[in-house]
Design a protein around this motif. Sequence first.
Motif, PDB file in Angstrom:
ATOM      1  N   VAL A   1       4.139 -38.207  26.622  1.00  0.00           N
ATOM      2  CA  VAL A   1       3.783 -37.471  25.422  1.00  0.00           C
ATOM      3  C   VAL A   1       3.120 -36.171  25.824  1.00  0.00           C
ATOM      4  O   VAL A   1       2.075 -36.174  26.469  1.00  0.00           O
ATOM      5  CB  VAL A   1       2.825 -38.305  24.538  1.00  0.00           C
ATOM      6  CG1 VAL A   1       2.508 -37.563  23.258  1.00  0.00           C
ATOM      7  CG2 VAL A   1       3.429 -39.660  24.229  1.00  0.00           C
ATOM      8  N   LEU A   2       3.741 -35.062  25.483  1.00  0.00           N
ATOM      9  CA  LEU A   2       3.189 -33.761  25.826  1.00  0.00           C
ATOM     10  C   LEU A   2       2.521 -33.198  24.582  1.00  0.00           C
ATOM     11  O   LEU A   2       3.183 -32.945  23.584  1.00  0.00           O
ATOM     12  CB  LEU A   2       4.305 -32.819  26.317  1.00  0.00           C
ATOM     13  CG  LEU A   2       4.824 -33.120  27.721  1.00  0.00           C
ATOM     14  CD1 LEU A   2       5.776 -34.289  27.695  1.00  0.00           C
ATOM     15  CD2 LEU A   2       5.496 -31.901  28.300  1.00  0.00           C
ATOM     16  N   MET A   3       1.222 -33.029  24.642  1.00  0.00           N
ATOM     17  CA  MET A   3       0.447 -32.731  23.448  1.00  0.00           C
ATOM     18  C   MET A   3       0.021 -31.278  23.335  1.00  0.00           C
ATOM     19  O   MET A   3      -0.491 -30.702  24.290  1.00  0.00           O
ATOM     20  CB  MET A   3      -0.794 -33.629  23.413  1.00  0.00           C
ATOM     21  CG  MET A   3      -0.457 -35.052  23.076  1.00  0.00           C
ATOM     22  SD  MET A   3      -1.599 -36.225  23.835  1.00  0.00           S
ATOM     23  CE  MET A   3      -0.992 -36.235  25.509  1.00  0.00           C
ATOM     24  N   THR A   4       0.243 -30.720  22.166  1.00  0.00           N
ATOM     25  CA  THR A   4      -0.279 -29.403  21.888  1.00  0.00           C
ATOM     26  C   THR A   4      -1.667 -29.554  21.288  1.00  0.00           C
ATOM     27  O   THR A   4      -2.027 -30.598  20.759  1.00  0.00           O
ATOM     28  CB  THR A   4       0.625 -28.659  20.890  1.00  0.00           C
ATOM     29  OG1 THR A   4       0.630 -29.382  19.650  1.00  0.00           O
ATOM     30  CG2 THR A   4       2.045 -28.535  21.399  1.00  0.00           C
ATOM     31  N   GLY A   5      -2.464 -28.516  21.387  1.00  0.00           N
ATOM     32  CA  GLY A   5      -3.794 -28.561  20.800  1.00  0.00           C
ATOM     33  C   GLY A   5      -4.752 -29.462  21.543  1.00  0.00           C
ATOM     34  O   GLY A   5      -5.722 -29.952  20.956  1.00  0.00           O
ATOM     35  N   VAL A   6      -4.516 -29.684  22.836  1.00  0.00           N
ATOM     36  CA  VAL A   6      -5.415 -30.501  23.661  1.00  0.00           C
ATOM     37  C   VAL A   6      -5.702 -29.759  24.955  1.00  0.00           C
ATOM     38  O   VAL A   6      -4.779 -29.302  25.637  1.00  0.00           O
ATOM     39  CB  VAL A   6      -4.806 -31.879  23.990  1.00  0.00           C
ATOM     40  CG1 VAL A   6      -5.748 -32.679  24.887  1.00  0.00           C
ATOM     41  CG2 VAL A   6      -4.504 -32.654  22.716  1.00  0.00           C
ATOM     42  N   VAL A   7      -6.982 -29.634  25.293  1.00  0.00           N
ATOM     43  CA  VAL A   7      -7.376 -29.002  26.554  1.00  0.00           C
ATOM     44  C   VAL A   7      -8.232 -29.980  27.350  1.00  0.00           C
ATOM     45  O   VAL A   7      -8.951 -30.803  26.781  1.00  0.00           O
ATOM     46  CB  VAL A   7      -8.151 -27.679  26.338  1.00  0.00           C
ATOM     47  CG1 VAL A   7      -7.254 -26.650  25.674  1.00  0.00           C
ATOM     48  CG2 VAL A   7      -9.409 -27.902  25.514  1.00  0.00           C
ATOM     49  N   VAL A   8      -8.133 -29.893  28.680  1.00  0.00           N
ATOM     50  CA  VAL A   8      -8.835 -30.816  29.568  1.00  0.00           C
ATOM     51  C   VAL A   8      -9.755 -30.048  30.507  1.00  0.00           C
ATOM     52  O   VAL A   8      -9.364 -29.019  31.080  1.00  0.00           O
ATOM     53  CB  VAL A   8      -7.828 -31.636  30.403  1.00  0.00           C
ATOM     54  CG1 VAL A   8      -8.517 -32.292  31.605  1.00  0.00           C
ATOM     55  CG2 VAL A   8      -7.167 -32.706  29.547  1.00  0.00           C
ATOM     56  N   LEU A   9     -10.982 -30.541  30.652  1.00  0.00           N
ATOM     57  CA  LEU A   9     -11.898 -30.053  31.682  1.00  0.00           C
ATOM     58  C   LEU A   9     -11.973 -31.130  32.745  1.00  0.00           C
ATOM     59  O   LEU A   9     -12.381 -32.260  32.470  1.00  0.00           O
ATOM     60  CB  LEU A   9     -13.282 -29.772  31.099  1.00  0.00           C
ATOM     61  CG  LEU A   9     -14.324 -29.214  32.090  1.00  0.00           C
ATOM     62  CD1 LEU A   9     -13.873 -27.876  32.663  1.00  0.00           C
ATOM     63  CD2 LEU A   9     -15.684 -29.059  31.402  1.00  0.00           C
ATOM     64  N   LEU A  10     -11.548 -30.785  33.964  1.00  0.00           N
ATOM     65  CA  LEU A  10     -11.440 -31.750  35.051  1.00  0.00           C
ATOM     66  C   LEU A  10     -12.556 -31.543  36.069  1.00  0.00           C
ATOM     67  O   LEU A  10     -12.719 -30.449  36.608  1.00  0.00           O
ATOM     68  CB  LEU A  10     -10.074 -31.590  35.731  1.00  0.00           C
ATOM     69  CG  LEU A  10      -9.754 -32.482  36.940  1.00  0.00           C
ATOM     70  CD1 LEU A  10      -9.787 -33.958  36.539  1.00  0.00           C
ATOM     71  CD2 LEU A  10      -8.385 -32.108  37.505  1.00  0.00           C
ATOM     72  N   ALA A  11     -13.330 -32.595  36.325  1.00  0.00           N
ATOM     73  CA  ALA A  11     -14.466 -32.513  37.244  1.00  0.00           C
ATOM     74  C   ALA A  11     -14.246 -33.414  38.456  1.00  0.00           C
ATOM     75  O   ALA A  11     -13.708 -34.521  38.338  1.00  0.00           O
ATOM     76  CB  ALA A  11     -15.754 -32.922  36.530  1.00  0.00           C
ATOM     77  N   HIS A  12     -14.671 -32.948  39.620  1.00  0.00           N
ATOM     78  CA  HIS A  12     -14.457 -33.676  40.871  1.00  0.00           C
ATOM     79  C   HIS A  12     -15.538 -34.733  41.120  1.00  0.00           C
ATOM     80  O   HIS A  12     -16.526 -34.844  40.393  1.00  0.00           O
ATOM     81  CB  HIS A  12     -14.422 -32.691  42.047  1.00  0.00           C
ATOM     82  CG  HIS A  12     -15.679 -31.864  42.188  1.00  0.00           C
ATOM     83  ND1 HIS A  12     -16.846 -32.367  42.694  1.00  0.00           N
ATOM     84  CD2 HIS A  12     -15.930 -30.564  41.873  1.00  0.00           C
ATOM     85  CE1 HIS A  12     -17.775 -31.429  42.709  1.00  0.00           C
ATOM     86  NE2 HIS A  12     -17.250 -30.315  42.204  1.00  0.00           N
ATOM     87  N   GLY A  13     -15.343 -35.492  42.196  1.00  0.00           N
ATOM     88  CA  GLY A  13     -16.320 -36.491  42.606  1.00  0.00           C
ATOM     89  C   GLY A  13     -17.409 -35.880  43.462  1.00  0.00           C
ATOM     90  O   GLY A  13     -17.467 -34.663  43.653  1.00  0.00           O
ATOM     91  N   ALA A  14     -18.260 -36.717  44.029  1.00  0.00           N
ATOM     92  CA  ALA A  14     -19.439 -36.217  44.740  1.00  0.00           C
ATOM     93  C   ALA A  14     -19.115 -35.493  46.038  1.00  0.00           C
ATOM     94  O   ALA A  14     -19.796 -34.535  46.403  1.00  0.00           O
ATOM     95  CB  ALA A  14     -20.388 -37.388  45.038  1.00  0.00           C
ATOM     96  N   GLY A  15     -18.050 -35.922  46.741  1.00  0.00           N
ATOM     97  CA  GLY A  15     -17.856 -35.437  48.104  1.00  0.00           C
ATOM     98  C   GLY A  15     -16.883 -34.308  48.326  1.00  0.00           C
ATOM     99  O   GLY A  15     -16.865 -33.718  49.408  1.00  0.00           O
ATOM    100  N   ALA A  16     -16.034 -33.985  47.351  1.00  0.00           N
ATOM    101  CA  ALA A  16     -15.002 -32.963  47.581  1.00  0.00           C
ATOM    102  C   ALA A  16     -14.760 -32.155  46.320  1.00  0.00           C
ATOM    103  O   ALA A  16     -14.797 -32.709  45.207  1.00  0.00           O
ATOM    104  CB  ALA A  16     -13.704 -33.622  48.037  1.00  0.00           C
ATOM    105  N   PRO A  17     -14.511 -30.847  46.451  1.00  0.00           N
ATOM    106  CA  PRO A  17     -14.283 -29.980  45.291  1.00  0.00           C
ATOM    107  C   PRO A  17     -12.892 -30.171  44.690  1.00  0.00           C
ATOM    108  O   PRO A  17     -12.099 -30.991  45.174  1.00  0.00           O
ATOM    109  CB  PRO A  17     -14.436 -28.577  45.872  1.00  0.00           C
ATOM    110  CG  PRO A  17     -13.965 -28.733  47.293  1.00  0.00           C
ATOM    111  CD  PRO A  17     -14.444 -30.091  47.721  1.00  0.00           C
ATOM    112  N   CYS A  18     -12.577 -29.387  43.684  1.00  0.00           N
ATOM    113  CA  CYS A  18     -11.287 -29.516  42.994  1.00  0.00           C
ATOM    114  C   CYS A  18     -10.107 -29.053  43.833  1.00  0.00           C
ATOM    115  O   CYS A  18      -8.962 -29.278  43.462  1.00  0.00           O
ATOM    116  CB  CYS A  18     -11.329 -28.744  41.672  1.00  0.00           C
ATOM    117  SG  CYS A  18     -12.181 -29.653  40.359  1.00  0.00           S
ATOM    118  N   SER A  19     -10.379 -28.404  44.954  1.00  0.00           N
ATOM    119  CA  SER A  19      -9.295 -27.988  45.840  1.00  0.00           C
ATOM    120  C   SER A  19      -8.757 -29.154  46.671  1.00  0.00           C
ATOM    121  O   SER A  19      -7.711 -29.034  47.318  1.00  0.00           O
ATOM    122  CB  SER A  19      -9.772 -26.872  46.777  1.00  0.00           C
ATOM    123  OG  SER A  19     -10.880 -27.306  47.554  1.00  0.00           O
TER     124      SER A  19
END
Length: 254
Positions: free
Chosen positions: A44-62
């Motif tokens: 299901v591909l949803m319009t009108g939805v945005v996500v903020l993605l946060a990493h864990g303690a040991g490594a960044p989002c890269s």
Amino acid sequence: MHGQHAFRSILPYKYFTVSQYNKTAIPLIHNNFVQHFQLGSTLVLMTGVVVLLAHGAGAPCSHVHMQQWKKQLQGIVDHVECMDYPYLAGGKKGAAPKAEKLIPFHSERALELKKRFPSSDLVLVGKSMGSRVGLMVASCLGEEVSACICLGYPLVGINGSSRPGPVLDCPCPVLFVQGSKDKMCPIPQLSTLLKSKKCTSNAHSIYTVNGGDHSLQVNKTTLKSTGSTQQQVTEKCTEKMASFIENAVLRSKK
């Protein structure tokens, strides 16, 4: 726009995208959702939805795992924004502070994203520590957050004690994507917690990754016995997240 194909809809909402997994799928529009049927599965591909993605303690989002989840989420929602906490931002290699100290920064980033997409539903997604902070932020921001997704929730601390507070207090629907072999969150313990009368919401749910560890990686023995690949495991998690977000957004509209 994310994805290789973008279409302008004639309906009131703006856009939907076709991810790399659905290049040949035919879209069927229903309400604010675009369902793609391919090889017996539904995304299901949803319009009108945005996500903020946060990493864990040991490594960044890269980190490769975070980039993998970002790519998966980009296939099911309008916009995904990764967020590095200050102690790891810009290549820093600091030690993670207590989760509570990250609430102001996480909240600020969430409100900034909501301000940029005022008509969109905001979903907070986090890996391990990032998911725990996300639940705390959702409790602080109330109706600004439509749902949370926890990718390997750290229910049990380093000292072995349970930390139920954020789970019990979060007012919005939460999906816990948990590995069956994750020692930081025994599924029976989490399940019992969600059934507690102290739990603020009755809309929380668990999706179990059979043989998965804290990073939702499945060991080779389990993959071989089930005839699956790690990519297939990840895609099934994505399908579950898509279904959960759909239901959570519909719930928030009532």
